[in-house]
Design a protein around this motif. Structure first.
Motif, PDB file in Angstrom:
ATOM      1  N   GLY A  81     -23.604  45.036 -17.166  1.00  0.00           N
ATOM      2  CA  GLY A  81     -23.245  45.678 -15.925  1.00  0.00           C
ATOM      3  C   GLY A  81     -22.287  46.812 -16.247  1.00  0.00           C
ATOM      4  N   VAL A  82     -22.459  47.948 -15.580  1.00  0.00           N
ATOM      5  CA  VAL A  82     -21.697  49.153 -15.918  1.00  0.00           C
ATOM      6  C   VAL A  82     -20.965  49.658 -14.675  1.00  0.00           C
ATOM      7  CG1 VAL A  82     -21.882  51.566 -16.676  1.00  0.00           C
ATOM      8  CG2 VAL A  82     -23.266  49.808 -17.778  1.00  0.00           C
ATOM      9  N   ALA A  83     -19.729  50.126 -14.871  1.00  0.00           N
ATOM     10  CA  ALA A  83     -18.927  50.658 -13.773  1.00  0.00           C
ATOM     11  C   ALA A  83     -18.743  52.163 -13.925  1.00  0.00           C
ATOM     12  CB  ALA A  83     -17.566  49.976 -13.739  1.00  0.00           C
ATOM     13  N   GLU A  84     -18.879  52.876 -12.814  1.00  0.00           N
ATOM     14  CA  GLU A  84     -18.578  54.307 -12.762  1.00  0.00           C
ATOM     15  C   GLU A  84     -17.262  54.474 -12.007  1.00  0.00           C
ATOM     16  OE1 GLU A  84     -20.482  58.519 -11.096  1.00  0.00           O
ATOM     17  OE2 GLU A  84     -21.588  56.624 -10.870  1.00  0.00           O
ATOM     18  N   LEU A  85     -16.332  55.220 -12.597  1.00  0.00           N
ATOM     19  CA  LEU A  85     -14.990  55.330 -12.040  1.00  0.00           C
ATOM     20  C   LEU A  85     -14.740  56.691 -11.409  1.00  0.00           C
ATOM     21  CD1 LEU A  85     -12.793  53.731 -14.872  1.00  0.00           C
ATOM     22  CD2 LEU A  85     -14.121  52.601 -13.066  1.00  0.00           C
ATOM     23  N   GLY A  86     -13.869  56.670 -10.393  1.00  0.00           N
ATOM     24  CA  GLY A  86     -13.305  57.905  -9.884  1.00  0.00           C
ATOM     25  C   GLY A  86     -12.116  58.318 -10.740  1.00  0.00           C
ATOM     26  N   ARG A  87     -11.505  59.437 -10.403  1.00  0.00           N
ATOM     27  CA  ARG A  87     -10.418  59.948 -11.235  1.00  0.00           C
ATOM     28  C   ARG A  87      -9.196  59.051 -11.255  1.00  0.00           C
ATOM     29  NH1 ARG A  87     -10.288  66.489  -9.884  1.00  0.00           N
ATOM     30  NH2 ARG A  87     -12.379  66.956 -10.724  1.00  0.00           N
ATOM     31  N   ASP A  88      -8.958  58.295 -10.203  1.00  0.00           N
ATOM     32  CA  ASP A  88      -7.762  57.450 -10.121  1.00  0.00           C
ATOM     33  C   ASP A  88      -7.987  56.044 -10.664  1.00  0.00           C
ATOM     34  OD1 ASP A  88      -9.498  56.567  -8.207  1.00  0.00           O
ATOM     35  OD2 ASP A  88      -8.024  56.481  -6.576  1.00  0.00           O
ATOM     36  N   GLY A  89      -9.137  55.807 -11.311  1.00  0.00           N
ATOM     37  CA  GLY A  89      -9.441  54.484 -11.835  1.00  0.00           C
ATOM     38  C   GLY A  89     -10.129  53.574 -10.849  1.00  0.00           C
ATOM     39  N   ARG A  90     -10.334  54.081  -9.633  1.00  0.00           N
ATOM     40  CA  ARG A  90     -11.051  53.281  -8.634  1.00  0.00           C
ATOM     41  C   ARG A  90     -12.526  53.220  -9.017  1.00  0.00           C
ATOM     42  NH1 ARG A  90     -10.245  53.879  -2.177  1.00  0.00           N
ATOM     43  NH2 ARG A  90      -8.116  53.578  -2.951  1.00  0.00           N
ATOM     44  N   ILE A  91     -13.143  52.048  -8.837  1.00  0.00           N
ATOM     45  CA  ILE A  91     -14.571  51.893  -9.120  1.00  0.00           C
ATOM     46  C   ILE A  91     -15.357  52.400  -7.919  1.00  0.00           C
ATOM     47  CG2 ILE A  91     -16.417  50.258  -9.621  1.00  0.00           C
ATOM     48  CD1 ILE A  91     -14.324  48.480 -10.975  1.00  0.00           C
ATOM     49  N   LEU A  96     -30.489  54.100 -17.516  1.00  0.00           N
ATOM     50  CA  LEU A  96     -29.728  55.325 -17.747  1.00  0.00           C
ATOM     51  C   LEU A  96     -28.303  55.109 -17.237  1.00  0.00           C
ATOM     52  CD1 LEU A  96     -32.406  57.936 -16.560  1.00  0.00           C
ATOM     53  CD2 LEU A  96     -31.804  57.345 -18.929  1.00  0.00           C
ATOM     54  N   PRO A  97     -27.430  54.558 -18.071  1.00  0.00           N
ATOM     55  CA  PRO A  97     -26.068  54.234 -17.624  1.00  0.00           C
ATOM     56  C   PRO A  97     -25.280  55.479 -17.235  1.00  0.00           C
ATOM     57  CG  PRO A  97     -26.601  53.147 -19.704  1.00  0.00           C
ATOM     58  CD  PRO A  97     -27.670  54.151 -19.457  1.00  0.00           C
ATOM     59  N   ARG A  98     -24.472  55.359 -16.189  1.00  0.00           N
ATOM     60  CA  ARG A  98     -23.615  56.462 -15.743  1.00  0.00           C
ATOM     61  C   ARG A  98     -22.292  56.500 -16.502  1.00  0.00           C
ATOM     62  NH1 ARG A  98     -24.844  58.803 -10.710  1.00  0.00           N
ATOM     63  NH2 ARG A  98     -26.673  57.933  -9.689  1.00  0.00           N
ATOM     64  N   SER A  99     -21.990  55.439 -17.262  1.00  0.00           N
ATOM     65  CA  SER A  99     -20.774  55.422 -18.066  1.00  0.00           C
ATOM     66  C   SER A  99     -20.980  54.453 -19.220  1.00  0.00           C
ATOM     67  CB  SER A  99     -19.565  54.999 -17.224  1.00  0.00           C
ATOM     68  OG  SER A  99     -19.489  53.589 -17.114  1.00  0.00           O
TER      69      SER A  99
END
Length: 351
Positions: free
Chosen positions: A138-148, A157-160
């Motif tokens: 399972g893969v997490a994509e983050l915003g700039r502040d570390g929020r998922i 095709l993983p985003r991160s």
């Protein structure tokens, strides 16, 4: 603590044994997770168990030796991590809680995750780690502040490259999420779907990046690597009987009830109670459990579980050998291999 599932990637070993109880450095993987939970200040633990529940109960007991009070929560079938949360509602009540996958190996503990979760008031916080093959997780994509902001389950095709480690911190809001989602294509209630539901509903879901070492121990190479990591930390302790013309180098741990005779041991190694090593070579990063016999054999970078015998075999390496196994040399036979191998096994022969 989740200790169910079928352990399909470690078959045939896990046909008859819980994958969470496969040992590294002669100690079940599950026990390291229980230690981490206790060190974080958590004392009440619900362990979700499945087909191998009796074995887990026998190994963990009431949890007192870990400083924990353990309650067992049977799961009739492996219907997903979110389903584990669903059936644990009576145990959890409206408290904040941690979900910890029992086959995950983590150095560094979860205290920092728990402190951050409590201090910042997140609805959920997920432990993440950078991996080389994110498509397997399972893969997490983050915003700039570390929020998922988005989760993907084993994406093509993983985003991160940030894999979801099997440790989650949740508030009681997750109970609404697990009731709101539908089973996935594989018929399971996915925890990633539940967390994504929280994100879509505007809840604060944050990341916590692993700073220590993490490994999902579901594959042979991962189990052996965890064994290597732990053996790197052992201190020499030759408490057992060392007899004959034996040669011992490096960090070797021999239980007081073990016997080494006319053998060469190159550490780091651990050898369990009641085991005997006779006229053999045991090489680095090898764990030999209790009541094993290694005789006229060579083994290196391997794990041998309790009650097994390896006799007359010239070389074994990069191997995981189950409980009460006999590995012997065919002496009165033509130049051929004679095998009795279970379903889903892997055998490599030098031709």
């Amino acid at each position: 603590m989740l200790a169910g599932g079928r352990g399909t990637r470690l078959r045939p070993l896990t046909h008859t044994s819980a994958k969470q109880l496969v040992p590294v450095a002669n100690r079940p993987v599950l026990f390291y997770g229980l230690d981490a939970i206790c060190e974080a200040g958590i004392t009440d633990v619900g362990i979700v168990i499945g087909d191998t529940g009796n074995e887990v109960r026998a190994a963990v007991g009431d949890g007192s030796r870990f400083g924990l009070d353990v309650t067992y929560i049977p799961q009739q079938a492996p219907l997903g991590l979110a389903h584990c949360v669903l059936i644990a509602k009576d145990f959890l009540g409206d408290d904040d809680f941690i979900v910890y996958l029992g086959d995950n190996f983590l150095i560094g503990g979860i205290s920092n995750l728990l402190q951050e979760f409590r201090a910042d008031g997140y609805t959920a916080q997920l432990l993440l780690s950078k991996v080389a093959e994110p498509q397997l997780y399972g893969v997490a994509e983050l915003g700039r502040d570390g929020r998922i902001i988005r989760l993907q389950e084993k994406p093509a095709l993983p985003r991160s490259d940030l894999a979801i480690v099997g440790v989650y911190a949740f508030s009681a809001a997750i109970h609404e999420a697990v009731r709101a989602i539908e089973p996935s294509a594989r018929g399971e209630l996915e925890i990633t779907d539940a967390v994504q539901w929280l994100i879509d509903q505007g809840h604060r879901v944050h990341s916590h990046i692993v700073t220590g070492y993490w490994k999902d121990t579901g594959r042979l190479q991962d189990i052996l690597e965890c064994n290597r990591i732990l053996l790197e930390k052992v201190e020499a302790d030759l408490a057992g009987v060392v007899a004959g013309r034996s040669e011992i180098d490096g960090r070797v741990v021999v239980h007081p009830d073990a016997v080494i005779e006319d053998s060469v041991l190159r550490g780091p190694i651990v050898i369990g109670a009641g085991s005997k090593v006779v006229r053999s070579y045991v090489g680095p990063f090898t764990s030999i459990a209790d009541d094993c016999v290694i005789e006229d054999a060579e083994i290196e970078y391997s794990i041998v579980l309790g009650g097994s015998t390896i006799q007359g075999v010239p070389r074994i390496e990069y191997s995981l050998i189950g409980r009460d196994v006999e590995v012997t040399r065919a002496v009165h036979a033509p130049n051929a291999h004679r095998l009795m191998v279970g379903d889903h096994s892997k055998v490599q022969l030098r031709i």
